[in-house]
Design a protein around this motif. Structure first.
Motif: not given
Length: 185
Positions: A12-21
């Motif tokens: 599924h597609l989501t927003e940017l979250r903590q740890g992604d970058t």
């Protein structure tokens, strides 16, 4: 009841979250990340650079960027974008990157199907296109699997490992997408 149009069978597609970058900054050191992008990457990105790029404050309504997550674990497996969205011409360009350790699980194929459904069924795009390095056989296989057709070749456009590599242009029309999705129902 309406289904979640940003979910597929595997992802599924989501927003940017903590740890992604931080994951994306780490992933850039693998062969399957920057080396396979169709653009020229001139410097190493920091987590803050990914955050700035993926949060989209510098975009208007011409780009949609999502983080790709596995349905079963919520693990971040990559990102996908629909950019250069042209409402008058009804066209857009897709870009995708799947974390190297997550490649081969069907996540990229599923994410592409989701973003194409969004492009054609929600935004009413006529055509979606992309560019891919000629030596990226895995990505080419996935693009063709979801219905993209090779439209052109930019001969010798890339320089990698001391040699020139072609860059391919692919596209899919809304009518082609509809025919494919009807055939698989």
């Amino acid at each position: 009841m309406m289904s979640n149009f940003m979910s597929g069978k595997l992802v599924h597609l989501t927003e940017l979250r903590q740890g992604d970058t931080e994951l994306f900054a780490q992933e850039q050191w693998t062969d399957g990340w920057f080396r396979q992008l169709s653009m020229d990457m001139s410097r190493v990105w920091l987590p803050e650079d990914y955050k700035e790029d993926l949060k989209g404050e510098h975009w208007g309504t011409d780009e949609f960027v999502y983080v790709v997550r596995a349905n079963d674990t919520e693990a971040t497996v990559g990102w996908i974008s629909l950019g250069d969205v042209q409402l008058k011409n009804r066209g857009a360009e897709v870009g995708i990157a799947i974390v190297e350790s997550q490649q081969g699980n069907g996540y990229g194929t599923d994410a592409l199907r989701i973003i194409l459904k969004f492009a054609f069924d929600e935004l009413n795009m006529h055509r979606v296109h992309l560019e891919v390095n000629g030596n990226n056989a895995g990505a080419i296989h996935i693009y063709e699997r979801v219905g993209f057709k090779r439209e052109g070749v930019n001969v010798g456009a890339l320089y990698q490992d001391g040699q020139r590599i072609d860059r391919y242009s692919y596209g899919i029309l809304q009518t082609e997408w509809r025919a494919l999705t009807e055939a698989t129902k």
